[in-house]
Scaffold this motif. Structure first.
Motif, PDB file in Angstrom:
ATOM      1  N   TYR A  49      38.197  -9.252   7.474  1.00 16.88           N
ATOM      2  CA  TYR A  49      38.014  -8.998   8.901  1.00 16.88           C
ATOM      3  C   TYR A  49      36.622  -9.437   9.361  1.00 16.88           C
ATOM      4  CZ  TYR A  49      42.333  -6.322   9.583  1.00 16.88           C
ATOM      5  OH  TYR A  49      43.649  -5.948   9.706  1.00 16.88           O
ATOM      6  N   ILE A  50      35.610  -9.145   8.548  1.00 19.68           N
ATOM      7  CA  ILE A  50      34.245  -9.528   8.914  1.00 19.68           C
ATOM      8  C   ILE A  50      34.108 -11.050   8.926  1.00 19.68           C
ATOM      9  CG2 ILE A  50      31.835  -9.469   8.151  1.00 19.68           C
ATOM     10  CD1 ILE A  50      32.357  -6.674   7.064  1.00 19.68           C
ATOM     11  N   ALA A  51      34.670 -11.725   7.908  1.00 15.78           N
ATOM     12  CA  ALA A  51      34.582 -13.183   7.835  1.00 15.78           C
ATOM     13  C   ALA A  51      35.251 -13.833   9.040  1.00 15.78           C
ATOM     14  CB  ALA A  51      35.216 -13.680   6.538  1.00 15.78           C
ATOM     15  N   ILE A  52      36.413 -13.318   9.427  1.00 15.00           N
ATOM     16  CA  ILE A  52      37.112 -13.861  10.598  1.00 15.00           C
ATOM     17  C   ILE A  52      36.260 -13.700  11.852  1.00 15.00           C
ATOM     18  CG2 ILE A  52      39.128 -13.578  12.089  1.00 15.00           C
ATOM     19  CD1 ILE A  52      40.668 -12.670   9.563  1.00 15.00           C
ATOM     20  N   ALA A  53      35.702 -12.507  12.034  1.00 13.15           N
ATOM     21  CA  ALA A  53      34.878 -12.247  13.223  1.00 13.15           C
ATOM     22  C   ALA A  53      33.650 -13.156  13.247  1.00 13.15           C
ATOM     23  CB  ALA A  53      34.461 -10.782  13.243  1.00 13.15           C
ATOM     24  N   LEU A  54      33.049 -13.402  12.083  1.00 13.56           N
ATOM     25  CA  LEU A  54      31.850 -14.240  12.032  1.00 13.56           C
ATOM     26  C   LEU A  54      32.176 -15.696  12.340  1.00 13.56           C
ATOM     27  CD1 LEU A  54      30.092 -12.701   8.910  1.00 13.56           C
ATOM     28  CD2 LEU A  54      29.371 -12.504  11.293  1.00 13.56           C
ATOM     29  N   PHE A  55      33.260 -16.206  11.773  1.00 21.15           N
ATOM     30  CA  PHE A  55      33.634 -17.591  12.060  1.00 21.15           C
ATOM     31  C   PHE A  55      33.993 -17.774  13.535  1.00 21.15           C
ATOM     32  CE2 PHE A  55      34.185 -18.400   7.459  1.00 21.15           C
ATOM     33  CZ  PHE A  55      33.614 -19.668   7.389  1.00 21.15           C
ATOM     34  N   ARG A  56      34.583 -16.747  14.136  1.00 14.75           N
ATOM     35  CA  ARG A  56      34.928 -16.854  15.552  1.00 14.75           C
ATOM     36  C   ARG A  56      33.693 -16.810  16.450  1.00 14.75           C
ATOM     37  NH1 ARG A  56      37.574 -19.797  16.187  1.00 14.75           N
ATOM     38  NH2 ARG A  56      38.193 -19.213  18.288  1.00 14.75           N
ATOM     39  N   ARG A  57      32.538 -16.421  15.891  1.00 12.94           N
ATOM     40  CA  ARG A  57      31.287 -16.513  16.642  1.00 12.94           C
ATOM     41  C   ARG A  57      30.842 -17.969  16.802  1.00 12.94           C
ATOM     42  NH1 ARG A  57      27.956 -11.974  16.809  1.00 12.94           N
ATOM     43  NH2 ARG A  57      26.601 -13.360  18.030  1.00 12.94           N
ATOM     44  N   PHE A  58      31.439 -18.852  15.991  1.00 11.69           N
ATOM     45  CA  PHE A  58      31.118 -20.281  16.045  1.00 11.69           C
ATOM     46  C   PHE A  58      32.414 -21.069  16.276  1.00 11.69           C
ATOM     47  CE2 PHE A  58      28.162 -18.151  13.200  1.00 11.69           C
ATOM     48  CZ  PHE A  58      26.920 -18.512  13.734  1.00 11.69           C
ATOM     49  N   PRO A  59      33.032 -20.953  17.437  1.00 11.01           N
ATOM     50  CA  PRO A  59      34.342 -21.584  17.674  1.00 11.01           C
ATOM     51  C   PRO A  59      34.269 -23.108  17.594  1.00 11.01           C
ATOM     52  CG  PRO A  59      33.403 -20.775  19.734  1.00 11.01           C
ATOM     53  CD  PRO A  59      32.528 -20.248  18.629  1.00 11.01           C
ATOM     54  N   GLY A  60      35.309 -23.682  16.998  1.00 10.39           N
ATOM     55  CA  GLY A  60      35.389 -25.130  16.897  1.00 10.39           C
ATOM     56  C   GLY A  60      34.449 -25.735  15.872  1.00 10.39           C
ATOM     57  N   GLU A  65      28.999 -27.657  10.042  1.00 11.63           N
ATOM     58  CA  GLU A  65      28.342 -27.703  11.350  1.00 11.63           C
ATOM     59  C   GLU A  65      27.510 -26.450  11.590  1.00 11.63           C
ATOM     60  OE1 GLU A  65      31.340 -29.464  10.368  1.00 11.63           O
ATOM     61  OE2 GLU A  65      32.407 -28.419  11.993  1.00 11.63           O
ATOM     62  N   ILE A  66      28.007 -25.308  11.126  1.00 13.47           N
ATOM     63  CA  ILE A  66      27.262 -24.054  11.303  1.00 13.47           C
ATOM     64  C   ILE A  66      25.947 -24.106  10.536  1.00 13.47           C
ATOM     65  CG2 ILE A  66      27.303 -21.569  10.913  1.00 13.47           C
ATOM     66  CD1 ILE A  66      30.352 -21.678  11.216  1.00 13.47           C
ATOM     67  N   LEU A  67      26.010 -24.538   9.269  1.00 11.60           N
ATOM     68  CA  LEU A  67      24.811 -24.555   8.437  1.00 11.60           C
ATOM     69  C   LEU A  67      23.829 -25.636   8.873  1.00 11.60           C
ATOM     70  CD1 LEU A  67      26.299 -23.974   4.857  1.00 11.60           C
ATOM     71  CD2 LEU A  67      25.299 -22.313   6.414  1.00 11.60           C
ATOM     72  N   LEU A  68      24.335 -26.834   9.161  1.00 15.81           N
ATOM     73  CA  LEU A  68      23.442 -27.931   9.539  1.00 15.81           C
ATOM     74  C   LEU A  68      22.759 -27.671  10.878  1.00 15.81           C
ATOM     75  CD1 LEU A  68      25.644 -30.962   8.420  1.00 15.81           C
ATOM     76  CD2 LEU A  68      23.491 -30.210   7.381  1.00 15.81           C
ATOM     77  N   LEU A 196      38.821 -21.043   6.637  1.00 16.36           N
ATOM     78  CA  LEU A 196      38.161 -21.273   7.923  1.00 16.36           C
ATOM     79  C   LEU A 196      36.915 -22.145   7.792  1.00 16.36           C
ATOM     80  CD1 LEU A 196      38.455 -17.720   9.554  1.00 16.36           C
ATOM     81  CD2 LEU A 196      39.675 -19.797  10.231  1.00 16.36           C
ATOM     82  N   VAL A 197      36.436 -22.388   6.576  1.00 19.93           N
ATOM     83  CA  VAL A 197      35.249 -23.226   6.416  1.00 19.93           C
ATOM     84  C   VAL A 197      35.479 -24.620   6.988  1.00 19.93           C
ATOM     85  CG1 VAL A 197      34.458 -21.941   4.402  1.00 19.93           C
ATOM     86  CG2 VAL A 197      35.854 -23.986   4.084  1.00 19.93           C
ATOM     87  N   VAL A 198      36.727 -25.064   7.044  1.00 22.88           N
ATOM     88  CA  VAL A 198      37.061 -26.346   7.667  1.00 22.88           C
ATOM     89  C   VAL A 198      38.029 -26.170   8.829  1.00 22.88           C
ATOM     90  CG1 VAL A 198      38.364 -28.495   7.321  1.00 22.88           C
ATOM     91  CG2 VAL A 198      36.550 -27.866   5.737  1.00 22.88           C
ATOM     92  N   PHE A 199      39.043 -25.333   8.645  1.00 23.33           N
ATOM     93  CA  PHE A 199      40.093 -25.228   9.653  1.00 23.33           C
ATOM     94  C   PHE A 199      39.659 -24.440  10.889  1.00 23.33           C
ATOM     95  CE2 PHE A 199      42.414 -26.310   5.830  1.00 23.33           C
ATOM     96  CZ  PHE A 199      43.295 -27.279   6.289  1.00 23.33           C
ATOM     97  N   ASN A 200      38.479 -23.844  10.864  1.00 24.37           N
ATOM     98  CA  ASN A 200      37.956 -23.229  12.077  1.00 24.37           C
ATOM     99  C   ASN A 200      37.643 -24.282  13.142  1.00 24.37           C
ATOM    100  OD1 ASN A 200      37.076 -20.729  13.406  1.00 24.37           O
ATOM    101  ND2 ASN A 200      35.015 -21.618  13.299  1.00 24.37           N
ATOM    102  N   ARG A 201      37.530 -25.543  12.717  1.00 23.23           N
ATOM    103  CA  ARG A 201      37.311 -26.631  13.676  1.00 23.23           C
ATOM    104  C   ARG A 201      38.462 -26.760  14.664  1.00 23.23           C
ATOM    105  NH1 ARG A 201      35.584 -31.161   9.157  1.00 23.23           N
ATOM    106  NH2 ARG A 201      33.437 -30.452   8.796  1.00 23.23           N
TER     107      ARG A 201
END
Length: 381
Positions: A49-60, A65-68, A196-201
């Motif tokens: 749940y936490i991982a999903i919420a965090l990735f959704r803080r960086f949509p697309g 891209e988040i790290l760079l 989500l490391v890739v498919f969050n795009r």
């Protein structure tokens, strides 16, 4: 869009059979695996749940891209490279394990590299497609195979030869101290959020991942069934005598009204599709991570025809997988699989912690910017 995320949760949960998760938990059934399972369910549900919420803080945005965009480039490149190696290893281990299973149960005299070579070729082709094609393929394959796999599990669960007394005896060891390898193995079933490391795009800002209750429900069901059903079929002691425990368990059942009486053949056919699906997704993820190491790379979720670099990266993956198959045996593969499971657990926690820090830092920066704007407006007035 949320249904695509749940597809990843489902196939990652079901593939644990090919990564020897039930075998590891059954080997430690008297010294920590049962308590580890009981601990994994709430802990990994919260982590997901936490991982999903965090990735959704960086949509697309994917992990690169988040790290760079938020960390020093050298640090970001190191994390991306290590994550890519981890994802490649996951697909490689599944291909090796499934090829060994096919050789054992279909034709022991078969060339050990024939079937693994065919799986490598299929994985290279599938993982080299664009992200959108991989997403659509995942949906098609999973909708065709998952209902039959769940039907086989339910058939095993309600089989009249299932010894519930053996299950109750092993479940009574829930008070034993958890072990690291048992916790790591059990946590893999809940690892679908890592995709989500890739498919969050592919998730637009307006998209929401709904029905998150499916994660603990499905993953808990599959974890408990994959561990306790073999114990019910083979007994508290006899269950430890098998390596390919679920293939033996499937072969203990028959379809009374089916055109194929042995469940084993249908089971292995379904897991052929599931293993290829897992290898396709993991190698595609590793490919996208490696491509992001190039300066100026812009991720594209849909492209046709695919670029030549996709082919070259995945051909290198295939060559490494063939080399691993030539080097590995059952004992070496067991050691590598257990090491990978332990590393996966800590890397998952590390990435979630890193994303939490980045999200917290960005929220503080936004708050300071708003406070500064408000203060400036007040002074001007």
């Amino acid at each position: 869009m949320s249904r695509y995320f749940h597809y990843h949760v489902m196939y990652v949960g079901m593939i644990n059979i090919m990564l020897f998760v039930p075998w590891i938990l059954i080997q430690h059934r008297f010294n920590g695996s049962i308590s580890s399972i009981a601990l994994v369910i709430p802990v990994c549900t919260v982590l997901s749940y936490i991982a999903i919420a965090l990735f959704r803080r960086f949509p697309g945005m994917g992990l690169p891209e988040i790290l760079l965009g938020n960390t020093p480039r050298a640090f970001a490149l190191l994390i991306i490279f290590l994550t890519a190696i981890f994802w490649f290893a996951a697909g490689m281990l599944v291909i090796y394990a499934y090829a060994a299973t096919i050789q054992q149960f279909f034709n022991p005299d078969m060339n050990p590299y024939l079937f693994s070579g065919l799986m490598v070729v299929a994985s290279i082709w599938g993982s080299s497609r664009c992200t959108r094609s991989v997403q659509f393929t995942t949906e098609i394959v999973l909708l065709l195979s998952a209902p039959l796999i769940i039907a086989i599990l339910l058939k095993a669960l309600f089989n009249r030869w299932l010894d519930w007394n053996a299950i109750r005896v092993v479940a009574g060891y829930v008070r034993t101290k958890p072990s690291l390898i048992s916790f790591s193995a059990a946590s893999l079933v809940f690892a679908g959020h890592n995709t989500l490391v890739v498919f969050n795009r592919m998730m637009p800002p307006s998209a929401k991942i709904r029905n998150r209750w499916i994660i603990p429900l499905f993953c808990t069901f599959f974890l408990l069934v994959s561990v306790f059903v073999p114990i019910g079929f083979h007994g508290t002691v006899g269950v430890s005598h098998y390596i390919y425990i679920w293939s033996i368990t499937a072969d203990s059942m028959v379809l009374e009204y089916g055109f194929v009486s042995r469940v084993l053949y249908i089971f292995l056919l379904l897991y052929t599709a599931l293993s290829l699906l897992f290898a396709m997704n993991t190698w595609h993820t590793a490919m996208e991570l490696l491509k992001s190491l190039r300066k100026g790379h812009k991720p594209v979720v849909e492209e046709y025809p695919v670029k030549a670099v996709n082919w070259w990266i995945n051909i290198a993956f295939g060559a490494a997988a063939v080399g691993y198959g030539m080097w590995a045996n059952e004992r070496r593969n067991e050691w590598v699989s257990q090491s990978w499971l332990n590393i996966r657990l800590f890397s998952d926690i590390a990435i979630v912690s890193l994303l939490a820090w980045l999200a917290f830092r960005s929220s503080r920066s936004g708050y300071r910017a708003r406070a500064s704007d408000g203060g400036g407006t007040s002074a001007d007035s």
